[in-house]
Design a protein around this motif. Structure first.
Motif, PDB file in Angstrom:
ATOM      1  N   GLU A 115       0.803  -1.214   0.000  1.00 52.00           N
ATOM      2  CA  GLU A 115       0.000   0.000   0.000  1.00 52.00           C
ATOM      3  C   GLU A 115       0.840   1.270   0.000  1.00 52.00           C
ATOM      4  OE1 GLU A 115      -3.224   0.110   2.732  1.00 52.00           O
ATOM      5  OE2 GLU A 115      -3.903  -1.917   2.221  1.00 52.00           O
ATOM      6  N   ASP A 116       2.117   1.155   0.337  1.00 48.88           N
ATOM      7  CA  ASP A 116       2.971   2.338   0.242  1.00 48.88           C
ATOM      8  C   ASP A 116       3.453   2.555  -1.195  1.00 48.88           C
ATOM      9  OD1 ASP A 116       4.624   0.122   0.166  1.00 48.88           O
ATOM     10  OD2 ASP A 116       6.211   1.036   1.359  1.00 48.88           O
ATOM     11  N   LYS A 117       3.003   1.699  -2.114  1.00 49.28           N
ATOM     12  CA  LYS A 117       3.257   1.849  -3.550  1.00 49.28           C
ATOM     13  C   LYS A 117       1.949   1.567  -4.280  1.00 49.28           C
ATOM     14  CE  LYS A 117       7.726   2.711  -3.724  1.00 49.28           C
ATOM     15  NZ  LYS A 117       8.263   3.946  -4.339  1.00 49.28           N
ATOM     16  N   THR A 118       1.004   2.472  -4.143  1.00 51.05           N
ATOM     17  CA  THR A 118      -0.329   2.260  -4.710  1.00 51.05           C
ATOM     18  C   THR A 118      -0.418   2.831  -6.116  1.00 51.05           C
ATOM     19  OG1 THR A 118      -1.433   2.234  -2.552  1.00 51.05           O
ATOM     20  CG2 THR A 118      -2.773   2.837  -4.456  1.00 51.05           C
ATOM     21  N   VAL A 119      -0.862   1.979  -7.040  1.00 51.39           N
ATOM     22  CA  VAL A 119      -1.122   2.393  -8.424  1.00 51.39           C
ATOM     23  C   VAL A 119      -2.622   2.636  -8.538  1.00 51.39           C
ATOM     24  CG1 VAL A 119      -1.040   1.703 -10.845  1.00 51.39           C
ATOM     25  CG2 VAL A 119       0.834   1.072  -9.299  1.00 51.39           C
ATOM     26  N   MET A 120      -2.987   3.817  -9.005  1.00 47.88           N
ATOM     27  CA  MET A 120      -4.385   4.239  -8.975  1.00 47.88           C
ATOM     28  C   MET A 120      -4.851   4.624 -10.368  1.00 47.88           C
ATOM     29  SD  MET A 120      -5.987   7.003  -6.342  1.00 47.88           S
ATOM     30  CE  MET A 120      -7.759   7.099  -6.077  1.00 47.88           C
ATOM     31  N   LEU A 191       1.162   7.074  -3.028  1.00 49.82           N
ATOM     32  CA  LEU A 191       0.713   6.859  -4.399  1.00 49.82           C
ATOM     33  C   LEU A 191       1.912   6.754  -5.335  1.00 49.82           C
ATOM     34  CD1 LEU A 191      -2.373   9.238  -4.694  1.00 49.82           C
ATOM     35  CD2 LEU A 191      -2.330   6.779  -4.214  1.00 49.82           C
ATOM     36  N   ASP A 192       2.083   5.597  -5.906  1.00 51.53           N
ATOM     37  CA  ASP A 192       3.125   5.386  -6.917  1.00 51.53           C
ATOM     38  C   ASP A 192       2.803   6.160  -8.180  1.00 51.53           C
ATOM     39  OD1 ASP A 192       5.328   3.464  -8.234  1.00 51.53           O
ATOM     40  OD2 ASP A 192       3.581   3.496  -9.556  1.00 51.53           O
ATOM     41  N   SER A 193       1.517   6.189  -8.544  1.00 54.74           N
ATOM     42  CA  SER A 193       1.097   6.858  -9.771  1.00 54.74           C
ATOM     43  C   SER A 193      -0.421   6.977  -9.784  1.00 54.74           C
ATOM     44  CB  SER A 193       1.568   6.075 -11.004  1.00 54.74           C
ATOM     45  OG  SER A 193       1.232   4.708 -10.900  1.00 54.74           O
ATOM     46  N   TYR A 194      -0.897   7.990 -10.537  1.00 59.66           N
ATOM     47  CA  TYR A 194      -2.324   8.139 -10.798  1.00 59.66           C
ATOM     48  C   TYR A 194      -2.514   8.218 -12.310  1.00 59.66           C
ATOM     49  CZ  TYR A 194      -6.934   9.937 -11.569  1.00 59.66           C
ATOM     50  OH  TYR A 194      -8.216  10.077 -12.054  1.00 59.66           O
ATOM     51  N   LEU A 195      -3.412   7.380 -12.834  1.00 61.05           N
ATOM     52  CA  LEU A 195      -3.696   7.335 -14.267  1.00 61.05           C
ATOM     53  C   LEU A 195      -5.128   7.783 -14.501  1.00 61.05           C
ATOM     54  CD1 LEU A 195      -2.139   3.826 -15.013  1.00 61.05           C
ATOM     55  CD2 LEU A 195      -1.005   6.062 -15.072  1.00 61.05           C
TER      56      LEU A 195
END
Length: 315
Positions: A115-120, A191-195
Motif C-alpha cells: 500500500e505504500d506503492k499504490t497504483v491508482m 501513491l506510486d502513480s495516478y492514471l
C-alpha cells in the motif's frame, strides 16, 4: 525375477519423479525471480459497451443526464459500486458537498499489494446537465470498471496495491478528485502513480497520451507502438480533468484521451495533430452524447491499453 524387475521400476519411477520435481522447482524459481510482468488479458469491448448501455438506461430513466446532484448520478454510483462489491473489491463512498448538492466518489481497493506503492486509476462518472455523458465520461468509467473486473477474474496478485476511483462532479471543476486529494494528507506519498481516463471512445478518435511523467508515458506509448497505432501528445491541459489535483500535489500522473470538441483553428490542428474543421466528438457536452456516440475500435484499444498499464505498473 519378477521381484527384481519391480524393484528396478520403483527406482526408475522415483528417479523420474525427482527429476520432474527439480524441473518444476527450477521453473517456479525462474518465474518468481523474473522481472517480466504477466500479460494483461484482452478486455472485451462488448462488456465495456454493456456498461455504457446501463449508464444510458440510467440517464434515460432520470431526466436524460447523470449530472452532479441529480438522481441519475447516484444511480450510476450504485451500479458501479454493485459490480465492484460482487467482484471482491473493498469499496467506499466518499461524500462531499458542492453547489448545495451532495456528491460521491467511489474508491475501490483490490486486496493485497504494497500500500505504500499504490497504483491508482480513475475516471469521472458525472455528465453535464445537457445529456447522458456516455463518451464524456461514461467511456472512461466503463473502461476502468471492466479492467477492474478483469483483475478479479484473473485473480491478480500485484506486488503494488491497486486502487480504482470514479469521481463525482468533475464537470464543475474536478470537485470530487480535489476533495479526495485534499483528504489524503501525508498518505499522498503512498501513491506510486495516478492514471486518468477521460473520454476514450470518441468518434473520429485520436490516441492522446499524457506526457507528464516519462515512466508512465513510456508504458502507454510502447503498447500503442506494438499495435502500430500512432499517438499524439495529450491535449486536455492541467485544468481540464481529474489528473490535475494529483499532479499539483506532486503525484506522478499519466493517462489517455481520445479527443473532444472540434478542431476550430489551424493552431489547434498543429497542437492536437489533426485538421482544422475535423470533429473529434461533435456531441461533446451535448444531448447527443449517447451510447451511439462511441467508436468501438477506440474504446477497445484504449481499454486494452489501460489493462496493460495496470498489469505492468503494479507488478
Amino acid at each position: 525375477m519378477t521381484r527384481s524387475i519391480r524393484t528396478r521400476r520403483i527406482v526408475l519411477a522415483t528417479g523420474a519423479c525427482t527429476a520432474v520435481a527439480a524441473l518444476l522447482g527450477t521453473a517456479a524459481a525462474a518465474q518468481a525471480t523474473s522481472s517480466r510482468p504477466l500479460a494483461a488479458p484482452d478486455i472485451p469491448v462488448a462488456a465495456v459497451k454493456a456498461h455504457l448501455d446501463q449508464l444510458q438506461s440510467i440517464a434515460d430513466a432520470n431526466g436524460g443526464n447523470r449530472a452532479h446532484g441529480q438522481p441519475g448520478y447516484k444511480a450510476s454510483v450504485d451500479y458501479i459500486k454493485g459490480k465492484l462489491d460482487a467482484a471482491g473489491f473493498t469499496t467506499k463512498l466518499q461524500e462531499f458537498d458542492h453547489n448545495g448538492a451532495k456528491g460521491y466518489n467511489i474508491i475501490a481497493d483490490w486486496p493485497g499489494g504494497a500500500e505504500d506503492k499504490t497504483v491508482m486509476a480513475g475516471s469521472h462518472l458525472d455528465s453535464v446537465d445537457a445529456g447522458p455523458g456516455i463518451n464524456d465520461d461514461g467511456s472512461g468509467s466503463a473502461g476502468i470498471l471492466e479492467v477492474a473486473l478483469a483483475v478479479s477474474r484473473e485473480h491478480l496478485k500485484p506486488a503494488k496495491h491497486l486502487r480504482f476511483a470514479w469521481w463525482g462532479d468533475e464537470e464543475d471543476g474536478m470537485i470530487g478528485s480535489q476533495h479526495y486529494v485534499d483528504s489524503l494528507g501525508a498518505d499522498k506519498a503512498k501513491l506510486d502513480s495516478y492514471l486518468n481516463f477521460d473520454m476514450i471512445g470518441s468518434p473520429n478518435p485520436g490516441y492522446f497520451v499524457y506526457e507528464y511523467d516519462t515512466r508512465l508515458t513510456k508504458v502507454f506509448k510502447d503498447w500503442f507502438a506494438t499495435k502500430k497505432i500512432p499517438t499524439e501528445r495529450e491535449t486536455e491541459g492541467d485544468g481540464r480533468s481529474d489528473h490535475a489535483p494529483f499532479k499539483n500535489a506532486g503525484v506522478p500522473v499519466g493517462g489517455l484521451f481520445s479527443g473532444a470538441d472540434y478542431i476550430k483553428t489551424d493552431a489547434q490542428a498543429k497542437e492536437w495533430g489533426g485538421t482544422a474543421g475535423k470533429a473529434f466528438d461533435a456531441c461533446y457536452h451535448q444531448s447527443c452524447d449517447t451510447s451511439k456516440n462511441i467508436d468501438d475500435t477506440a474504446l477497445h484499444n484504449h481499454s486494452n491499453a489501460i489493462a496493460n498499464a495496470l498489469w505492468q505498473l503494479s507488478s
